[in-house]
Design an enzyme around this catalytic site. Structure first.
Site, PDB file in Angstrom:
ATOM      1  N   TRP A 149       0.866  -1.185   0.000  1.00 42.03           N
ATOM      2  CA  TRP A 149       0.000   0.000   0.000  1.00 42.03           C
ATOM      3  C   TRP A 149       0.905   1.239   0.000  1.00 42.03           C
ATOM      4  O   TRP A 149       1.856   1.306   0.789  1.00 42.03           O
ATOM      5  CB  TRP A 149      -0.888  -0.052   1.241  1.00 42.03           C
ATOM      6  CG  TRP A 149      -1.816   1.104   1.400  1.00 42.03           C
ATOM      7  CD1 TRP A 149      -2.702   1.584   0.479  1.00 42.03           C
ATOM      8  CD2 TRP A 149      -1.970   1.917   2.573  1.00 42.03           C
ATOM      9  NE1 TRP A 149      -3.406   2.645   1.010  1.00 42.03           N
ATOM     10  CE2 TRP A 149      -2.967   2.867   2.287  1.00 42.03           C
ATOM     11  CE3 TRP A 149      -1.374   1.933   3.829  1.00 42.03           C
ATOM     12  CZ2 TRP A 149      -3.371   3.821   3.220  1.00 42.03           C
ATOM     13  CZ3 TRP A 149      -1.778   2.880   4.754  1.00 42.03           C
ATOM     14  CH2 TRP A 149      -2.765   3.806   4.451  1.00 42.03           C
ATOM     15  N   ASP A 231      -1.353  -5.256   9.393  1.00 37.63           N
ATOM     16  CA  ASP A 231      -2.211  -4.201   8.874  1.00 37.63           C
ATOM     17  C   ASP A 231      -3.474  -4.891   8.377  1.00 37.63           C
ATOM     18  O   ASP A 231      -3.457  -5.635   7.393  1.00 37.63           O
ATOM     19  CB  ASP A 231      -1.483  -3.480   7.725  1.00 37.63           C
ATOM     20  CG  ASP A 231      -2.313  -2.346   7.154  1.00 37.63           C
ATOM     21  OD1 ASP A 231      -3.464  -2.162   7.586  1.00 37.63           O
ATOM     22  OD2 ASP A 231      -1.806  -1.644   6.257  1.00 37.63           O
ATOM     23  N   LYS A 267     -13.439   0.049   4.945  1.00 40.34           N
ATOM     24  CA  LYS A 267     -13.998  -0.776   3.863  1.00 40.34           C
ATOM     25  C   LYS A 267     -15.139  -1.655   4.377  1.00 40.34           C
ATOM     26  O   LYS A 267     -16.186  -1.730   3.763  1.00 40.34           O
ATOM     27  CB  LYS A 267     -12.939  -1.687   3.248  1.00 40.34           C
ATOM     28  CG  LYS A 267     -11.569  -1.095   3.139  1.00 40.34           C
ATOM     29  CD  LYS A 267     -11.382  -0.210   1.953  1.00 40.34           C
ATOM     30  CE  LYS A 267     -10.131   0.599   2.172  1.00 40.34           C
ATOM     31  NZ  LYS A 267      -9.550   1.232   1.075  1.00 40.34           N
TER      32      LYS A 267
HETATM   33  C1  LIG Z   1      -3.324  -2.079   3.273  1.00 38.73           C
HETATM   34  C2  LIG Z   1      -4.023  -0.873   3.784  1.00 38.73           C
HETATM   35  N1  LIG Z   1      -3.728  -0.442   5.006  1.00 38.73           N
HETATM   36  C3  LIG Z   1      -4.350   0.617   5.539  1.00 38.73           C
HETATM   37  C4  LIG Z   1      -5.301   1.307   4.841  1.00 38.73           C
HETATM   38  C5  LIG Z   1      -5.898   2.457   5.573  1.00 38.73           C
HETATM   39  O1  LIG Z   1      -7.113   2.896   5.232  1.00 38.73           O
HETATM   40  P1  LIG Z   1      -7.913   3.894   6.135  1.00 38.73           P
HETATM   41  O2  LIG Z   1      -6.952   4.821   6.791  1.00 38.73           O
HETATM   42  O3  LIG Z   1      -8.805   4.582   5.184  1.00 38.73           O
HETATM   43  O4  LIG Z   1      -8.635   3.085   7.142  1.00 38.73           O
HETATM   44  C6  LIG Z   1      -5.634   0.907   3.540  1.00 38.73           C
HETATM   45  C7  LIG Z   1      -6.600   1.644   2.719  1.00 38.73           C
HETATM   46  O5  LIG Z   1      -6.683   1.554   1.542  1.00 38.73           O
HETATM   47  C8  LIG Z   1      -4.979  -0.225   3.003  1.00 38.73           C
HETATM   48  O6  LIG Z   1      -5.271  -0.710   1.786  1.00 38.73           O
END
Ligand SMILES: Cc1ncc(COP(=O)(O)O)c(C=O)c1O
Length: 425
Positions: A149, A231, A267
């Site tokens: 990511w 994560d 999500k």
């Molecule tokens: C692998 C991964 N980690 C963390 C996040 C963090 O997302 P958010 O801060 O919107 O919860 C995402 C979002 O796309 C992700 O794909």
């Protein structure tokens, strides 16, 4: 005095140059720049496969019915107020999120060695966890998968890590996990390195280790004295099953690892802009929990002081309610099933068109994203000639596909693959 801004033109004052005159523009964030280009495109058949959010078969964002229900309930509840939450957040959310991650049978939970802290979605949880490990835990080296990511490096370097490194993950030729490369790179990592592991539905590849491979990864992390940082941005959303998607984290937990895990509810609850997240911290010894929480309290206090209430109350209430949680589980199943059906639909069409290459990886991968294997020329052509927007690494968001555009997308992929004759990435 009016609060409206008025234009003031001075002819008298000679302004000194700004002390920021030498500040250079930072590079754009690819996914947001791509989205902007999509929005500005006037082509009627344009398709957005870039942005990381769920879309219905009509191509629309979806507010989950259980979320709508909760919002109406919260709005009508006059006993609620706008007082600050505690620094570490709304406790019913943090404890339910931790239990959802580790499972109700978790020994660390039963022994009081695991704790949860409400954070600002997954990114905020990564940041708080990283700051804690860098500043209080004296960790300086962090490894993430290659690719990963796009925000991991930014978060960990800004949190105080001084060395950001990668371990191999994607075997481009096989369009599969480079397990040997991964193991070799972790074997060579210096002791105490923090290892970021995607709990499920790896972003961007959609390829996860098998259970047997996870066991070997755990052995190596233990043997090399590395520190696992999970994560978890897609629990439930990936397969439709909360337990299945938490398998890797629960396996590490069952082996007694000390670890942290950042959880996002963006999500799986469709609460992208409410910033609901949790940082689960698991220790070997319950006596560690209170000092750790007190240190994190100061990190949070110095940063954003305390987290927001609205989304936390929605998720916290749903996770603690036996009826609402079942409704929510049915929603995540709806989302996961739609993604899986789009995977099958795309693969089927490409195979029927006899598009050069193999396409089984589209259905082998899991979660929101597919790493298509399309090379940079093909990606450029999809955007420029066909108005189909995807990241330059070839990642597509399966939710961007729907029954109205899947034929068009398959036809265009076929066209660019055939005409570019590019070896797939
Ligand atoms: C692998 C991964 N980690 C963390 C996040 C963090 O997302 P958010 O801060 O919107 O919860 C995402 C979002 O796309 C992700 O794909």
């Amino acid at each position: 005095m009016s609060l409206l801004c008025t234009t003031f033109v001075s002819t008298q004052i000679i302004m000194a140059p700004s002390k920021f005159a030498t500040v250079e523009s930072a590079p754009p964030i690819e996914v947001f720049a791509l989205n902007k280009a999509y929005v500005e495109d006037t082509f009627p058949q344009k398709v957005n496969l870039g942005v990381g959010a769920y879309r219905t078969d009509e191509g629309k964002p979806w507010v989950l019915p259980v979320v709508r229900h909760m919002e109406q309930k919260l709005a009508a509840d006059e006993t609620l107020n706008k007082e600050y939450l505690p620094v570490l957040g709304y406790e019913p959310l943090a404890s339910a999120a931790t239990c959802m991650l580790l499972g109700s049978d978790s020994v660390s939970l039963k022994e009081g060695r695991a704790t949860g802290i409400q954070c600002l979605s997954g990114t905020g949880a990564l940041r708080v966890g990283a700051e804690f490990l860098a500043r209080i835990g004296n960790h300086s080296v962090v490894y993430s998968s290659n690719p990963t990511w796009g925000n991991h490096s930014l978060v960990f370097l800004n949190a105080g890590f001084t060395s950001y490194r990668s371990y191999r993950y994607w075997d481009a030729a096989k369009k599969a996990l480079d397990f040997d490369g991964l193991m070799e790179d972790l074997r060579n990592a210096p002791e105490n390195s923090v290892i970021i592991l995607h709990a499920c539905a790896h972003n961007p590849t959609g390829v996860d280790p098998t259970q047997d491979q996870w066991k070997q990864i755990a052995d190596l992390i233990e043997e090399r004295r590395l520190f696992p940082f999970f994560d978890s941005a897609y629990q439930g959303f990936a397969s439709g099953d909360l337990d299945r998607d938490a398998w890797a984290v629960r396996y590490f937990d069952s082996r007694g690892f000390e670890m942290v895990c950042a959880q996002s509810f963006a999500k799986n609850f469709g609460l992208y802009n409410e910033r609901v997240g949790n940082l689960t911290f698991v220790a070997k010894d319950r006596s560690v929990i209170e000092p750790v929480r007190s240190q994190i309290t100061l990190l949070v206090r110095a940063n954003y002081s305390n987290p927001p209430n609205h989304g936390a109350r929605i998720v916290g209430t749903v996770l603690n309610d036996p009826v609402l949680i079942e409704q929510w589980k049915s929603h995540i199943k709806t989302m996961a099933d739609r993604i899986i059906s789009m995977r099958h639909g795309l693969r089927e069409r490409l195979e029927k068109l006899e598009t050069p290459g193999t396409w089984n990886h589209i259905t082998d991968q899991i979660g929101m994203f597919s790493f298509t294997g399309l090379g940079p020329l093909a990606v450029d052509k999809l955007i420029a000639d066909h108005h189909i927007y995807l990241l330059k690494g070839g990642r597509i968001n399966m939710c961007g596909l729907n029954s109205g555009n899947i034929d068009y997308v398959a036809k265009c992929i076929h066209e660019v693959v055939t005409t570019t004759q590019e070896a797939s990435l």
